[in-house]
Design an enzyme around this catalytic site. Structure first.
Site, short mmCIF file in Angstrom:
data_model
loop_
_atom_site.label_atom_id
_atom_site.label_comp_id
_atom_site.label_asym_id
_atom_site.label_seq_id
_atom_site.Cartn_x
_atom_site.Cartn_y
_atom_site.Cartn_z
N GLY A 110 2.07 4.88 3.33
CA GLY A 110 3.09 3.86 3.11
C GLY A 110 4.41 4.45 2.63
N GLY A 153 0.85 -1.19 0.00
CA GLY A 153 0.00 0.00 0.00
C GLY A 153 0.88 1.23 0.00
CB SER A 165 -7.42 9.99 4.42
OG SER A 165 -8.08 9.34 5.50
CG ASN A 225 -7.74 5.21 9.10
OD1 ASN A 225 -7.08 5.55 10.08
ND2 ASN A 225 -7.73 5.88 7.97
N GLY A 270 0.75 4.37 -0.90
CA GLY A 270 0.18 5.70 -1.06
C GLY A 270 0.92 6.66 -0.15
CB ALA A 271 -0.11 9.84 1.44
CG ASN A 284 -9.73 8.45 11.84
OD1 ASN A 284 -9.24 9.49 11.40
ND2 ASN A 284 -9.09 7.30 11.78
CE LYS A 331 -5.82 7.33 12.95
NZ LYS A 331 -5.02 6.66 11.91
#
Length: 308
Positions: A17, A12, A260, A107, A14-15, A193, A189
């Site tokens: 990772g 993964g 996100s 998440n 993306g940002a 979120n 968290k």
């Protein structure tokens, strides 16, 4: 397993990772990135990371299209969306040996249990990222604020490996703390979120600053947070109510930030609807409790996503 010089895979890229994998590579670790859309660019040009903790570039990156090309690793970090978990059943086996640590940075609720069911609880750790980060262009990441990882074991209390891994993350410039209970940390968290990711979409594509600038929305943030904290407490996960004020004030100090889930929503990508909003409601219901505030937001999100 070599904890001093582990062979690491990022699943993964993306940002999230690329940022955390990039930090580990920056400090000398052998890090292999599983990449799809950015593969050709990163293979040729490397990664560029702009960060509040200092910009850096990785001109040469180990990047791969398939996990079979990477081979067995000591640490596998999962940073893909929870919506794609079914793909892990095929992606992970080539990366694993009998002592591989699987660290999910995903998440919401449910991913730790999914991995434990399929690959064994003793392999699984969870990490919660408290970070503001975006992918701004192909091969380019912008780290805006924060960056801490809270680390815990799926199978129980922290172990020697948990502390060793946290120490190594800190050496690589990643703030890291070890949690006595991974599940309690996950509920903690969710206190941020659920309201901010959810209202950013449900209230009409608003960033965090716009949410807190609206008195009605700020009240709704607080009502959601209180319900999450009270539900978590009834499930055996004690979270102090003062966390509400702390999270809101920290969010005020950030520059306007698109969560996100809003970025996914605007891009037409899958939103982690079930992991972040659906699963907490279901777990509460299974224990004989209702979450009316979160349930209402969950239904609003389903409608917004369906109408997109």
């Amino acid at each position: 397993m070599n904890l001093e010089h582990p062979r690491i895979a990022i699943v993964g890229s993306g940002a999230v990772g690329c940022y955390y994998g990039g930090r580990l590579a920056q400090h000398g670790h052998e890090v292999h990135f599983l990449m799809r859309s950015d593969y050709a660019h990163v293979k040729q040009h490397g990664l560029k990371i702009r960060s509040v903790h200092g910009d850096f570039e990785l001109p040469q990156v180990y990047c791969h299209r398939r996990t079979a090309e990477i081979g067995q690793c000591d640490l596998v970090i999962i940073a893909m969306k929870a919506t794609a978990n079914a793909a892990l059943l095929e992606l992970l086996p080539p990366l694993l040996h009998n002592k591989t640590m699987i660290l999910t940075l995903q998440n919401g609720l449910g991913s730790d249990d999914f991995l434990a069911r399929h690959f064994g609880s003793t392999h699984v750790l969870g990490g919660l990222c408290f970070v503001c980060i975006n992918r701004t262009a192909t091969g380019e990441i912008h780290h805006i604020a924060q960056g801490q990882i809270s680390l815990g074991e799926h199978s129980g209390a922290p172990q020697v490996r948990t502390e060793t891994l946290a120490t190594e993350f800190r050496r690589c410039g990643i703030e890291c703390k070890v949690e006595p209970s991974l599940l309690t940390a996950r509920w903690k968290k969710l206190v941020w979120n659920i309201p901010f990711n959810g209202l950013s979409i449900a209230a009409g594509n608003k960033d965090t600053a716009a949410i807190l600038a609206d008195a009605v929305l700020e009240k709704r943030v607080r009502d959601l947070m209180r319900e999450i904290i009270e539900t978590a407490g009834k499930l055996g996960h004690a979270i102090p109510l003062v966390l509400m004020d702390d999270m809101i004030e920290r969010t005020r100090t950030m520059s306007p930030y698109k969560p996100s889930s809003l970025i996914d929503f605007l891009a037409g990508s899958e939103v982690e609807l079930e992991a972040i909003w659906g699963e907490p409601v279901r777990q509460a219901k299974a224990a004989g409790m209702e979450m009316p505030q979160v349930g209402r937001l969950y239904e609003e999100l389903k409608e917004r996503i369906a109408a997109r």
